[in-house]
Design an enzyme around this catalytic site. Structure first.
Site, short mmCIF file in Angstrom:
data_model
loop_
_atom_site.label_atom_id
_atom_site.label_comp_id
_atom_site.label_asym_id
_atom_site.label_seq_id
_atom_site.Cartn_x
_atom_site.Cartn_y
_atom_site.Cartn_z
CE LYS A 175 21.84 52.61 -23.21
NZ LYS A 175 23.07 52.13 -22.59
CB SER A 184 24.76 52.12 -15.10
OG SER A 184 26.13 52.20 -15.32
NE ARG A 198 28.33 44.05 -18.40
CZ ARG A 198 27.41 44.97 -18.48
NH1 ARG A 198 26.90 45.49 -17.39
NH2 ARG A 198 26.96 45.36 -19.65
CG HIS A 244 31.56 51.44 -16.04
ND1 HIS A 244 30.43 51.92 -15.41
CD2 HIS A 244 31.14 50.93 -17.21
CE1 HIS A 244 29.37 51.71 -16.19
NE2 HIS A 244 29.77 51.11 -17.28
#
Ligand code: ADP
Length: 162
Positions: A41, A128, A90, A17
């Protein structure tokens, strides 16, 4: 003033990040890291904790600020007069979901452009949830997160274990 929003859960912020924030602040006049407050979440860190960690990291940059957002991202971006939404890309696995979101957001507001930035390849496999899992199992996260996040993860693990 070209303002960009970098939205996410950041539970917690990782070096990946940070890499994206660094790239975005070179391109835009101002970057607002927008931390999702209410998310479906279940997060390890509260939104206040996630925001505090990011603030500690970006306080050295004058053109980066951190904020909480709830509800529709496009509406939030409009309220900040942003011209762009920044997302990190990514691997191919990110693509489908990001593509869907970008096109939906464009339908909602054609003036706000989603911009994808690629992190350094060493962060391609970093996310994460891997960091949380590693920390839960007592692994070393030094390589993956800034030092303040590592400290807070250690504290969090102690408090979770009691
Ligand atoms: P979200 O729940 O919105 O996916 P995340 O905090 O997981 O929130 O991610 C926020 C943004 O940061 C997303 O665009 C994601 O693709 C990007 N991102 C996450 N990890 C990395 C990384 N290692 N390198 C580059 N971008 C990343």
């Amino acid at each position: 003033m070209r303002i960009a929003i970098y939205p996410g859960t950041f539970d917690p912020i990782t070096n990946g990040h940070v890499d994206i924030i660094d790239r975005a602040r070179e391109i835009f006049d101002r970057v607002i890291v927008a931390v999702a407050g209410s998310t479906n979440k279940r997060t390890l860190f509260s939104s206040a904790e996630r925001i505090a960690m990011i603030r500690e990291i970006v306080k050295k940059h004058k053109n980066v600020s951190v904020d909480r957002f709830d509800g529709l991202l496009v509406r939030y971006a409009q309220s900040k007069k942003a011209i762009a939404i920044v997302r990190g890309l990514r691997a191919v696995s990110d693509f489908e979901y990001e593509f869907q979101m970008a096109l939906t957001n464009r339908k909602l507001d054609g003036d706000i452009t989603t911009v994808f930035l690629m992190p350094h390849e060493k962060y391609t496999y970093l996310n994460s949830s891997i960091v949380r899992e590693l920390a839960t199992l007592g692994g070393d996260v030094t390589e993956f997160v800034p030092p303040n996040v590592r400290r807070r993860l250690t504290e969090k693990m102690k408090s979770v274990r009691g």
